[in-house]
Design an enzyme around this catalytic site. Structure first.
Site, mmCIF file in Angstrom:
data_model
loop_
_atom_site.group_PDB
_atom_site.id
_atom_site.type_symbol
_atom_site.label_atom_id
_atom_site.label_comp_id
_atom_site.label_asym_id
_atom_site.label_seq_id
_atom_site.Cartn_x
_atom_site.Cartn_y
_atom_site.Cartn_z
ATOM 1 C CE1 TYR A 84 -9.807 6.507 40.749
ATOM 2 C CE2 TYR A 84 -7.877 5.603 41.837
ATOM 3 C CZ TYR A 84 -9.095 5.421 41.210
ATOM 4 O OH TYR A 84 -9.588 4.141 41.050
ATOM 5 C CG HIS A 165 -10.105 4.240 35.270
ATOM 6 N ND1 HIS A 165 -9.739 5.413 35.900
ATOM 7 C CD2 HIS A 165 -10.898 3.581 36.155
ATOM 8 C CE1 HIS A 165 -10.280 5.451 37.096
ATOM 9 N NE2 HIS A 165 -10.995 4.359 37.275
#
Length: 361
Positions: A84, A165
């Site tokens: 992010y 992820h």
């Protein structure tokens, strides 16, 4: 290298025990599994995409105020990732959480990408000056390196949950080759995270993905605790999760964190759906009909969407994002609102949500 002695008191709380129903006998295996899976004692959290300049730049002050407003409203679960904003989200979360008592909040981050300095790198989803590029690493060494890097970016001494992820077919860097990366993780990252859990360095681990298949596959080959299932369970789309994903997790004793409960803003009124930006055919019309019924019952559709995702028993928490203080407060207030049963009944009557979908009591 991170070691058990660095985890401090984390080892003493490396598991939370599931509560048994009084008077109900459970199979020995199921009881053993449920009792050793970490499940955070929260129902609502804050996701870190917008804090990491997802879709557009979030100024530092807005990010700090969003985190402060969420905390003030009672939010105690925070989810972030190196991905992010290529480290930006972790840095911002850490800057705020450093002032809080560590035992007062739950923190999750992710592994799979190692960040490398690159002043010229640009990415379509993350806006602003990033300063970093990335490479994939799902090996044991990569998993531990990623956790160490995250702790340094966060400036914190421990992480509660680690998600593997974006190891999924929708990852455009992998596509159909995701299974090759999965095989690496099955021999590397997965057993390493189990070791880190057993050492008390983390409390639980799982996958953070946008599709169900990697989660189902992980349940077959490893020993995960909890999954971040993004874009898979919302008012707009939830049938597959109810039929396949949730039962598999329940059988294993694992829980779910719902990511993107508003489909990246679509259920809050934005003409953007999930992370690709493409709105599926008929979804605008479906949203319009839901909004009409919501208005009839004096219900805010965004509020209903958030509460809907937290209703299934297998769901530990739902984690919408927030870009500023107002959004953070609105999301928290939505979880306290009372929604009439007649609203949910009409959605089911009109076949806008599945007949077997759990709804808030």
């Amino acid at each position: 290298m991170i070691t058990a002695t660095m985890a401090g008191a984390a080892a003493a709380t490396s598991r939370s025990s599931a509560q048994e129903e009084p008077g109900v006998e459970k199979p020995e295996k199921a009881t053993r599994q449920a009792s050793r899976r970490y499940r955070p004692d929260v129902r609502f959290g804050l996701g870190g995409v917008a804090i990491g300049n997802g879709f557009r730049v979030t100024p530092d002050d807005d990010a700090e105020q969003a985190l402060a407003a969420a905390w003030e409203a009672g939010v105690r679960y925070f989810d972030t990732s190196p991905w992010y904003g290529l480290g930006l989200s972790e840095r911002r979360f850490g800057h705020f959480l450093d002032d809080q008592k560590r035992e007062d909040f739950v923190l999750s981050t992710k592994i799979g990408r190692i960040l490398v300095p690159d002043r010229d790198f640009k990415h379509g989803m993350w806006k602003g000056d990033l300063g970093f590029n990335y490479r994939y690493d799902y090996t044991a060494e990569g998993a531990r390196r990623s956790v160490e890097d995250s702790l340094q970016r966060l400036g914190l001494s421990s992480i509660d949950i680690v998600f593997i992820h974006d190891l999924s077919s929708d990852n455009q860097d992998m596509k159909e080759k995701w299974t090759e990366f999965f095989d690496i993780a099955a021999k590397g990252a997965m057993p390493e995270l189990s070791r880190m859990r057993d050492e008390g360095l983390i409390k639980g681990w799982g996958f953070g993905v946008n599709t169900a298949e990697p989660i189902l596959k992980a349940l077959e080959v490893s020993d995960p605790d909890i999954f971040l299932a993004a874009t898979q369970y919302s008012l707009m789309k939830h049938e597959d999760a109810l039929e396949k994903l949730f039962p598999a997790c329940e059988e294993h004793g694992a829980s779910i964190v719902v990511g993107a409960p508003l489909n990246a803003g679509f259920l809050a009124g934005l003409d953007r759906y999930d992370y690709s930006g493409t709105i599926p055919a008929g979804f605008k019309e479906k949203r319009g009909e839901m909004k009409r019924i919501a208005g009839k019952h004096d219900v805010d559709l965004r509020t209903a969407a958030l509460q809907f995702t937290a209703a299934p028993p297998v769901v530990a928490a739902t984690i919408p994002g927030a870009r500023d203080a107002a959004q953070a407060r609105e999301n928290a207030e939505s979880m306290k609102a009372v929604i009439p049963a007649a609203f949910w009944a009409e959605l089911k009557e009109q076949k806008l949500i599945a007949a077997n979908a759990p709804v808030p009591a």
